[in-house]
Design an enzyme around this catalytic site. Structure first.
Site, PDB file in Angstrom:
ATOM      1  N   GLY A  35       0.882  -1.161   0.000  1.00 36.60           N
ATOM      2  CA  GLY A  35       0.000   0.000   0.000  1.00 36.60           C
ATOM      3  C   GLY A  35       0.920   1.211   0.000  1.00 36.60           C
ATOM      4  O   GLY A  35       1.734   1.368   0.910  1.00 36.60           O
ATOM      5  N   ALA A 189      -3.300  19.844  -3.755  1.00 38.32           N
ATOM      6  CA  ALA A 189      -1.971  19.527  -3.227  1.00 38.32           C
ATOM      7  C   ALA A 189      -0.955  20.645  -3.401  1.00 38.32           C
ATOM      8  O   ALA A 189      -0.958  21.362  -4.403  1.00 38.32           O
ATOM      9  CB  ALA A 189      -1.454  18.266  -3.896  1.00 38.32           C
ATOM     10  N   LYS A 193       3.943  14.510  -6.633  1.00 39.10           N
ATOM     11  CA  LYS A 193       4.942  13.621  -7.234  1.00 39.10           C
ATOM     12  C   LYS A 193       4.219  12.702  -8.195  1.00 39.10           C
ATOM     13  O   LYS A 193       3.232  12.069  -7.838  1.00 39.10           O
ATOM     14  CB  LYS A 193       5.657  12.816  -6.137  1.00 39.10           C
ATOM     15  CG  LYS A 193       6.610  11.759  -6.651  1.00 39.10           C
ATOM     16  CD  LYS A 193       5.935  10.404  -6.649  1.00 39.10           C
ATOM     17  CE  LYS A 193       6.771   9.310  -7.254  1.00 39.10           C
ATOM     18  NZ  LYS A 193       5.968   8.104  -7.534  1.00 39.10           N
ATOM     19  N   GLU A 198       2.322   8.394 -15.385  1.00 35.22           N
ATOM     20  CA  GLU A 198       1.178   9.179 -14.912  1.00 35.22           C
ATOM     21  C   GLU A 198       1.058  10.499 -15.680  1.00 35.22           C
ATOM     22  O   GLU A 198      -0.058  10.943 -15.977  1.00 35.22           O
ATOM     23  CB  GLU A 198       1.295   9.433 -13.402  1.00 35.22           C
ATOM     24  CG  GLU A 198       0.986   8.169 -12.610  1.00 35.22           C
ATOM     25  CD  GLU A 198       1.549   8.166 -11.193  1.00 35.22           C
ATOM     26  OE1 GLU A 198       1.185   7.261 -10.431  1.00 35.22           O
ATOM     27  OE2 GLU A 198       2.371   9.041 -10.848  1.00 35.22           O
ATOM     28  N   LEU A 227      11.702   9.728 -12.972  1.00 38.47           N
ATOM     29  CA  LEU A 227      12.076   9.225 -14.299  1.00 38.47           C
ATOM     30  C   LEU A 227      12.787   7.882 -14.210  1.00 38.47           C
ATOM     31  O   LEU A 227      13.717   7.609 -14.979  1.00 38.47           O
ATOM     32  CB  LEU A 227      12.986  10.259 -14.988  1.00 38.47           C
ATOM     33  CG  LEU A 227      12.573  11.740 -14.894  1.00 38.47           C
ATOM     34  CD1 LEU A 227      13.656  12.657 -15.434  1.00 38.47           C
ATOM     35  CD2 LEU A 227      11.260  11.968 -15.657  1.00 38.47           C
ATOM     36  N   ASP A 252      14.832  -5.136  -7.537  1.00 37.31           N
ATOM     37  CA  ASP A 252      13.369  -5.090  -7.577  1.00 37.31           C
ATOM     38  C   ASP A 252      12.957  -3.629  -7.389  1.00 37.31           C
ATOM     39  O   ASP A 252      13.284  -3.019  -6.377  1.00 37.31           O
ATOM     40  CB  ASP A 252      12.818  -5.968  -6.445  1.00 37.31           C
ATOM     41  CG  ASP A 252      11.309  -5.875  -6.296  1.00 37.31           C
ATOM     42  OD1 ASP A 252      10.653  -5.305  -7.183  1.00 37.31           O
ATOM     43  OD2 ASP A 252      10.787  -6.375  -5.286  1.00 37.31           O
ATOM     44  N   GLY A 257       9.226   4.422  -5.904  1.00 37.84           N
ATOM     45  CA  GLY A 257       8.489   5.684  -5.869  1.00 37.84           C
ATOM     46  C   GLY A 257       8.105   6.077  -4.443  1.00 37.84           C
ATOM     47  O   GLY A 257       8.166   7.256  -4.076  1.00 37.84           O
ATOM     48  N   ASP A 258       7.725   5.098  -3.640  1.00 37.71           N
ATOM     49  CA  ASP A 258       7.344   5.385  -2.246  1.00 37.71           C
ATOM     50  C   ASP A 258       8.573   5.827  -1.453  1.00 37.71           C
ATOM     51  O   ASP A 258       8.496   6.752  -0.638  1.00 37.71           O
ATOM     52  CB  ASP A 258       6.714   4.148  -1.593  1.00 37.71           C
ATOM     53  CG  ASP A 258       5.505   3.662  -2.380  1.00 37.71           C
ATOM     54  OD1 ASP A 258       4.839   4.499  -3.019  1.00 37.71           O
ATOM     55  OD2 ASP A 258       5.237   2.443  -2.368  1.00 37.71           O
ATOM     56  N   ASN A 293      16.350  10.833  -4.695  1.00 36.60           N
ATOM     57  CA  ASN A 293      16.861   9.866  -5.676  1.00 36.60           C
ATOM     58  C   ASN A 293      17.664   8.766  -4.983  1.00 36.60           C
ATOM     59  O   ASN A 293      17.591   7.592  -5.372  1.00 36.60           O
ATOM     60  CB  ASN A 293      17.781  10.552  -6.693  1.00 36.60           C
ATOM     61  CG  ASN A 293      17.016  11.223  -7.828  1.00 36.60           C
ATOM     62  OD1 ASN A 293      15.856  10.909  -8.077  1.00 36.60           O
ATOM     63  ND2 ASN A 293      17.677  12.138  -8.508  1.00 36.60           N
ATOM     64  N   GLY A 304      11.261  -6.526  -2.537  1.00 40.15           N
ATOM     65  CA  GLY A 304      10.127  -6.039  -1.763  1.00 40.15           C
ATOM     66  C   GLY A 304      10.216  -4.548  -1.513  1.00 40.15           C
ATOM     67  O   GLY A 304      11.258  -3.932  -1.731  1.00 40.15           O
TER      68      GLY A 304
END
Ligand code: ADP
Length: 320
Positions: A35, A189, A193, A198, A227, A252, A257-258, A293, A304
């Site tokens: 999530g 917002a 991000k 998207e 990117l 992986d 992004g999170d 980054n 994971g």
């Protein structure tokens, strides 16, 4: 007291133990906490930022596993809610031979979709500095109203609002509805991000220079497009620019992004930079994006999402 209040879905990803096979062929699955907003909260806790997570899980072993996972990472889970009727949301995922994801969601409905407005804790939100959310709780009621209520509380209390739409098309009734709803929610917002995919989905082009400009026109004070391995592109009123990514041994990319969002918010909380997002110059934004980054890159070096999120020490050593 939490500096960041994250609201959103927490669920279990069951990841195929064998890769290169479809879900039909997979011999078994390993459970992993997931999530996006929950991952961001764990990322922030690892980086040393006081953070709270609000979301609904089932009153079942998987819901308790999620709560325990977040709490042991250092997240304040007291705003989490447990559903006695619906189960914790599950997804099953396998990377097929062609590198594509074969996945299926079990949410008919799941607990995360049933977070209701009266379960939102306004006091806990008001105490934070930044409110972080995504688009998945905006898809169906009552989690939609709960998210909008929490946003109202956050705005009224003067929190900075940070949004990672985190598009998951299969969860929306239609592509058009996904586009419309996300476009309508973007003006809420201060920090946005998005990924290149998207940008393409929302504005019809992956051009990060143009896309971040459009996001600023819609009201964002800082817009960042990630990117992948190339890094990111940022923009505020003062400055814009690309910040190169780091070369790492990628295993992986789940959770990159999170991790990036956690790094970005950590950077913006430093020296209370979040209080003057409009005034940050190129040098401040470069430093913050470089840090984000680094967190994103390190998040790809282990399997994971949550197990791969780095600590503040790990990021500092990596940057040195
Ligand atoms: P998302 O996971 O949301 O699709 P990206 O794939 O763009 O987002 O990754 C987010 C950030 O994580 C990137 O901006 C970059 O900083 C970092 N990152 C992602 N993939 C890699 C990679 N293979 N090598 C190094 N850094 C990466």
């Amino acid at each position: 007291m939490a500096d960041v209040f994250c609201l959103g879905e927490a669920l279990i990803d069951f990841v195929s133990m064998e890769s290169g096979v479809s879900l039909i062929e997979s011999p078994g699955f390993l459970k992993a906490a997931g999530g996006a907003p929950a991952n961001v909260s764990v990322g922030l806790a690892r980086l040393g930022v006081p953070v709270a997570f609000m979301g609904k899980v089932g009153e079942d072993p998987f819901g308790h596993y999620l709560e325990r996972t977040f709490r042991s990472a250092g997240v304040d889970t007291s705003p989490m809610r447990f559903d006695r009727e619906a189960r914790t949301g599950l997804s099953f995922v396998s990377l097929t031979g062609s590198g594509e994801r074969d996945f299926i969601f079990f949410r008919n409905p799941s607990a995360d979709m049933r977070l209701s407005p009266d379960e939102v804790d306004p006091e806990a939100i008001r105490r934070a500095k930044i409110f972080q959310f995504g688009s998945i709780t905006l898809i169906t009621e009552p989690s939609r109203s709960a998210t909008l209520k929490a946003l109202d509380v956050a705005k009224e209390a003067g929190l900075i609002v940070s949004y990672d739409p985190n598009l998951r098309l299969p969860l929306w009734p239609s592509e058009e509805q996904a586009r419309q709803e996300i476009l309508v929610s973007l003006p809420l917002a201060d920090i946005v991000k998005v990924s290149e995919v998207e940008l393409e989905f929302l504005f019809g082009s992956q051009d990060a220079e143009k896309g971040t400009e459009q996001l600023l026109d819609m009201g964002a004070k800082i817009a960042v497009a990630t990117l992948g391995e190339a890094g990111c592109f940022y923009r505020n009123k003062q400055a814009s620019g690309a910040v190169k990514g780091f070369e790492v041994n990628t295993v992986d990319t789940t959770g990159a992004g999170d991790g990036f969002v956690a790094g970005l918010l950590t950077g913006l909380l430093r020296g209370e930079a979040h209080r003057h997002l409009d005034d940050l110059d190129a040098s401040a934004l470069d430093t913050t994006c470089r840090y984000a980054n680094a967190v994103g890159a390190l998040a790809t070096t282990r399997k994971g999402a949550i197990p791969a999120l780095p600590t503040a020490d790990e990021v500092a050593r990596f940057l040195a």
